[in-house]
Design an enzyme around this catalytic site. Structure first.
Site, short mmCIF file in Angstrom:
data_model
loop_
_atom_site.label_atom_id
_atom_site.label_comp_id
_atom_site.label_asym_id
_atom_site.label_seq_id
_atom_site.Cartn_x
_atom_site.Cartn_y
_atom_site.Cartn_z
N ASP A 27 -117.17 -9.79 -17.28
CA ASP A 27 -117.89 -10.77 -17.33
C ASP A 27 -119.34 -10.48 -17.56
O ASP A 27 -119.48 -9.14 -17.43
CB ASP A 27 -117.88 -11.73 -16.12
CG ASP A 27 -118.75 -12.90 -16.10
OD1 ASP A 27 -118.75 -13.80 -17.29
OD2 ASP A 27 -119.12 -13.23 -15.01
N ASP A 64 -122.86 -12.67 -16.75
CA ASP A 64 -123.80 -12.99 -15.87
C ASP A 64 -123.29 -12.58 -14.48
O ASP A 64 -122.31 -12.96 -14.11
CB ASP A 64 -124.08 -14.60 -15.79
CG ASP A 64 -124.73 -14.87 -17.24
OD1 ASP A 64 -125.93 -14.30 -17.37
OD2 ASP A 64 -124.42 -15.96 -17.83
#
Length: 277
Positions: free
Chosen positions: A14, A16
């Site tokens: 991922d 963020d």
């Protein structure tokens, strides 16, 4: 030359609060002075169209795409995370990003820190600068023409379907995944993993809490982390567990991270393109 690839090791990050320890949307909106508009509009809009609207708001306030780029480049990135990315790539892992951010934000940050070329593919919301110089952000899935139909995910992106696409393009018997994330949207792809795979949830974040409440639903082995240093140690421990004998990191060539740009998986372009290194 880099060492022989780690057979079938796919590491999915991922973005963020995982690769970066902050939220890229929040960073840009706050640092460029548009938090007031965000707070006004947030109750009325879904996140993806809201981010496109916020880019219009910044443009109206005289902020250019280069201002946004500079803002992103001013944000920190943990040295341990950079090291973990370069080392995993040099060990021969297939590194990918699956994120609900956007291509402009992700590519800017990764390129600035010299690790963009470590990734073979970035699956995220498309972004482009239009003829007026405004940054436009679109949904990954065309919500009108082809809704993804997953009740666990936001309408603009189902990360689980992206993982399934990656799995369908490979020999899953000889391929194992390490999925690293923090948010609610990372739960669906975690459920798609199999025995022999690993999920690395960030401790005390939504993904970790969902896993703790539903451990019996996951087939993958769970290895939590809570800092950049912890991420690096955990990831490399798992990668070396898959490589026999364990590789000597000091002898590896990380130069490919500087040499190439990953493919982007965007709306209307879901067939991944491999990038030569």
């Amino acid at each position: 030359m880099a060492s022989a690839p780690a057979p079938g090791v796919v590491v999915v990050f991922d973005f963020d609060r995982t690769i970066i320890d902050w939220d890229s949307d929040d960073w840009v909106i706050t640092k460029l002075g548009a938090a007031d508009a965000f707070l006004r509009l947030r109750p009325t809009m879904r996140w993806n169209p809201l981010m496109d609207r916020m880019m219009a708001e910044l443009h109206a306030r005289g902020k250019t795409a280069e201002d946004i780029r500079d803002c992103l480049m001013s944000a920190p990135l943990d040295a341990h995370v950079i090291s973990s990315i370069k080392t995993a790539a040099a060990l021969g892992c297939d590194l990918r990003v699956v994120s609900d951010a956007n291509t402009f934000f992700i590519e800017t940050v990764l390129a600035h820190h010299g690790v963009l070329g470590c990734f073979s593919e970035i699956s995220t919301n498309p972004a482009r600068v239009d003829a007026d110089g405004r940054l436009r952000i679109s949904p990954f899935h065309d919500t009108a023409a082809a809704p993804h139909g997953c009740s666990l995910c936001p309408e603009n992106m189902c990360k689980g379907k992206i993982i399934e696409k990656i799995q369908s393009m490979a020999d899953t018997k000889n391929q194992h995944f390490i999925y690293i994330g923090d948010g609610k949207g990372d739960y669906c792809p975690s459920l798609k993993l199999s025995e022999g795979d690993y999920v690395m949830p960030k401790e005390n974040y939504p993904l970790w809490k969902l896993i703790c409440n539903n451990k019996q639903l996951l087939k993958a082995e769970v290895h939590p982390w809570n800092s950049g240093e912890d991420l690096e140690k955990t990831l490399l421990k798992l990668v070396n567990k898959m490589i026999t004998p364990p590789a000597q990191v000091s002898s590896l060539d990380c130069s490919k991270c500087e040499m190439s740009k990953p493919a982007s998986t965007e709306v209307g372009h879901h067939q991944a393109l491999r990038v030569p290194h």
